[in-house]
Design a protein around this motif. Structure first.
Motif, short mmCIF file in Angstrom:
data_model
loop_
_atom_site.label_atom_id
_atom_site.label_comp_id
_atom_site.label_asym_id
_atom_site.label_seq_id
_atom_site.Cartn_x
_atom_site.Cartn_y
_atom_site.Cartn_z
N LEU A 259 0.83 -3.87 -9.19
CA LEU A 259 1.87 -2.85 -8.96
C LEU A 259 2.89 -2.89 -10.09
O LEU A 259 3.33 -1.84 -10.57
CB LEU A 259 2.58 -3.10 -7.63
CG LEU A 259 1.90 -2.60 -6.35
CD1 LEU A 259 0.66 -3.42 -6.04
CD2 LEU A 259 2.86 -2.64 -5.18
N CYS B 280 -3.24 3.96 -12.16
CA CYS B 280 -2.65 3.63 -10.86
C CYS B 280 -3.73 3.37 -9.81
O CYS B 280 -3.61 2.44 -9.00
CB CYS B 280 -1.75 4.77 -10.40
SG CYS B 280 -0.22 4.90 -11.35
N THR C 225 1.33 6.12 -7.36
CA THR C 225 0.30 7.07 -7.79
C THR C 225 0.86 8.48 -7.77
O THR C 225 0.55 9.30 -8.65
CB THR C 225 -0.93 6.96 -6.88
OG1 THR C 225 -1.41 5.61 -6.88
CG2 THR C 225 -2.04 7.89 -7.35
N TRP D 265 -4.34 -0.04 -7.76
CA TRP D 265 -4.45 -0.04 -6.29
C TRP D 265 -5.70 -0.80 -5.87
O TRP D 265 -5.65 -1.64 -4.96
CB TRP D 265 -4.52 1.41 -5.81
CG TRP D 265 -4.25 1.63 -4.35
CD1 TRP D 265 -4.33 0.71 -3.36
CD2 TRP D 265 -3.85 2.85 -3.73
NE1 TRP D 265 -4.02 1.28 -2.15
CE2 TRP D 265 -3.71 2.60 -2.36
CE3 TRP D 265 -3.59 4.13 -4.21
CZ2 TRP D 265 -3.35 3.59 -1.46
CZ3 TRP D 265 -3.22 5.12 -3.30
CH2 TRP D 265 -3.11 4.84 -1.95
N ARG E 187 0.83 -1.21 0.00
CA ARG E 187 0.00 0.00 0.00
C ARG E 187 0.86 1.26 0.00
O ARG E 187 0.51 2.26 -0.62
CB ARG E 187 -0.95 -0.01 1.20
CG ARG E 187 -2.01 -1.11 1.10
CD ARG E 187 -2.90 -1.15 2.33
NE ARG E 187 -3.92 -2.18 2.20
CZ ARG E 187 -3.73 -3.45 2.51
NH1 ARG E 187 -2.55 -3.85 2.96
NH2 ARG E 187 -4.71 -4.32 2.36
N MET F 285 1.97 1.64 -3.54
CA MET F 285 0.93 2.16 -4.43
C MET F 285 0.74 3.66 -4.22
O MET F 285 0.49 4.40 -5.18
CB MET F 285 -0.39 1.43 -4.21
CG MET F 285 -0.52 0.10 -4.92
SD MET F 285 -0.08 0.08 -6.69
CE MET F 285 -0.94 1.49 -7.35
N ARG F 286 0.85 4.13 -2.98
CA ARG F 286 0.78 5.58 -2.76
C ARG F 286 1.89 6.30 -3.51
O ARG F 286 1.65 7.33 -4.15
CB ARG F 286 0.88 5.90 -1.26
CG ARG F 286 -0.36 5.54 -0.46
CD ARG F 286 -0.36 6.20 0.91
NE ARG F 286 0.74 5.78 1.75
CZ ARG F 286 0.71 4.71 2.54
NH1 ARG F 286 -0.37 3.96 2.60
NH2 ARG F 286 1.76 4.40 3.29
N TYR G 204 -5.20 -4.49 -6.30
CA TYR G 204 -4.43 -5.07 -5.21
C TYR G 204 -5.30 -5.28 -3.98
O TYR G 204 -5.22 -6.33 -3.32
CB TYR G 204 -3.22 -4.20 -4.85
CG TYR G 204 -2.53 -4.72 -3.62
CD1 TYR G 204 -1.67 -5.81 -3.69
CD2 TYR G 204 -2.81 -4.19 -2.35
CE1 TYR G 204 -1.09 -6.34 -2.55
CE2 TYR G 204 -2.22 -4.71 -1.22
CZ TYR G 204 -1.37 -5.77 -1.33
OH TYR G 204 -0.81 -6.31 -0.20
N GLU G 205 -6.12 -4.28 -3.64
CA GLU G 205 -6.97 -4.39 -2.44
C GLU G 205 -7.94 -5.56 -2.56
O GLU G 205 -8.28 -6.19 -1.56
CB GLU G 205 -7.74 -3.08 -2.22
CG GLU G 205 -6.86 -1.88 -1.88
CD GLU G 205 -6.20 -2.00 -0.52
OE1 GLU G 205 -6.51 -2.93 0.23
OE2 GLU G 205 -5.33 -1.15 -0.20
#
Length: 441
Positions: free
Chosen positions: A331, A312, A294, A316, A287, A290-291, A319-320
């Motif tokens: 990713l 992006c 992005t 994300w 996570r 991913m932040r 992935y969640e």
């Protein structure tokens, strides 16, 4: 809870009665004074922010930091240091009725000459109304609030609470801090851990800057009663935890995310995938990645490919939904897409320039022709007079001025001649041309 006496001396291998004492190791090793706390030297050192603050009347505080770095312990020691009665509540288990009782008891205590330090764990979990209920009691001195949060307080706490409290940021414990803590634990247990150098470091890395987690691991390893020295691989297998391959809060963490970011900016998908793989193998939180990925879309691709940011966010979300390890492919797809996308930081540069000038000219009013005349008085004052409605123009553009009257028109956004931004550049050129023509007319 996880902070200990910082003796700075190696543990004695001699056996004592300490191992037989009841209670978790973390509870047995609480520091007795603020000077005994391991870590947080930027707050508790001789010139630390909290040390300086305690030379006068202590204000209400918000302690912001990750788990296991001593927020609860520091709050308890602050109450001892200032002579305040310590009361601890958790926002998870405390309701409105409970808060009323806490405030009433604090008022009675104050009437008898004793102040109250109210420690609120997970304070960000209180809603707005509950947070607002603290304000009058903070203002009249009934309580000194010390709130603890693992979330960014500027996002999670009311502005009114933030304005009445000093925010102190606590940091993850360093490997040096963790070694001091391990030594202190060994001294308490009366024996050194049977770990070789790499295994000892791996144990500390597994705790990831969390002192409480480290002490739990130390206690677990000590309970094995090993007679042979344990290596890194054996330790990881016995604990059923992957030994971290780099310190996620140290230099390697920042070096690798920098390498990933610059590989994407440099349009090298292979290098970007390599550094992404290094971080994932090292145990980095997907996570967090991913932040940052992005952010790369916003900062380095920008409007050269307006779909990059959405790509992006979709990665994300994927992935969640899938989780690890399957979702980690999303990713990889994202960094490849960004590496191959056309690059532009024109929007990023423009935004920073606009923010800078907004701070310098913040008192300039808008021109009256774009103000809304909501009342007859405002209309009589000239609000909205002469406003040209762009949709009434044949080409949908009036060319009017939207900056303050006394401000020279700046240029922030200069699109690059790449990707979709090439089309935006043509649009900007046309608007500049039309604005100049209509200004002359």
């Amino acid at each position: 809870m996880a902070d200990l006496f910082d003796s700075g001396t190696p543990a004695s291998p001699q056996t004592t009665d300490a191992a037989a004492r009841p209670g978790p190791l973390a509870d047995r090793l609480r520091p007795a004074t603020l000077q005994d706390v391991i870590g947080q030297r930027h707050l508790l050192g001789p010139d630390g922010a909290l040390t300086v603050m305690l030379s006068g009347a202590m204000p209400s505080l918000i302690l912001w930091g990750p788990p296991g770095v001593g927020k609860t312990t520091i709050a308890r020691l602050l109450a001892d240091r200032t002579g305040l009665h310590f009361v601890q509540i958790s926002a998870i288990f405390t309701g409105v009725a409970d808060l009323r009782k806490v405030f009433e008891t604090a008022r009675n205590r104050r009437a008898n000459g004793k102040g109250t330090l109210l420690f609120v764990d997970e304070i960000h979990r209180f809603n707005k109304a509950q947070q607002d209920s603290f304000l009058p009691h903070m203002e009249d001195g009934t309580i000194t609030l010390v709130g603890a949060t693992t979330e960014n307080p500027s996002f999670e706490l009311n502005a009114a609470v933030m304005s009445r409290a000093q925010v102190l940021t606590l940091q993850r414990l360093t490997l040096r801090d963790m070694e001091l803590m391990t030594q202190r634990a060994e001294k308490e247990l009366g024996a050194k851990l049977r770990l070789d150098g790499e295994a000892r470091e791996a144990l500390q890395e597994m705790a990831d800057g969390d002192g409480r987690a480290l002490l739990n691991l130390v206690e677990q390893v000590a309970a094995w009663g090993a007679t042979e020295t344990i290596d890194r691989d054996t330790l990881a297998k016995r604990l059923q935890r992957r030994a971290a391959q780099y310190d996620k809060s140290g230099d390697a963490h920042y070096n690798l995310i920098s390498a990933l970011h610059k590989s994407v900016r440099g349009s090298d998908p292979d290098a970007a995938l390599y550094w992404l793989g290094r971080m994932l193998k090292g145990g980095e939180d997907p996570r967090y990645l991913m932040r940052r990925i992005t952010r790369m879309a916003v900062e380095d691709i920008g409007l050269a490919d307006p779909q990059a940011q959405a790509f992006c966010l979709q990665a994300w979300e994927t992935y969640e939904r899938l989780g690890s390890p399957e979702g980690e492919q999303s990713l990889g797809n994202a960094v490849v897409y960004l590496a191959l996308a056309p690059k532009s930081n024109a929007g990023y540069v423009a935004f920073k320039a606009a923010m800078k000038q907004a701070g310098e000219t913040g008192s300039e009013p808008p021109p009256k022709h774009i103000l809304n005349a909501a009342t007859s008085f405002m209309k009589s004052e000239g609000y909205g007079a002469g406003y040209a409605y762009d949709h009434d123009q044949a080409d949908g553009f009036s060319g009017q001025n939207y900056f303050p009257d006394d401000m020279k028109r700046p240029v922030y956004y200069v699109p690059v001649d790449r990707g979709f931004e090439r089309e935006l550049g043509r649009r900007v050129d046309w608007l500049v041309e039309q604005r100049a023509k209509r200004g002359k007319g």
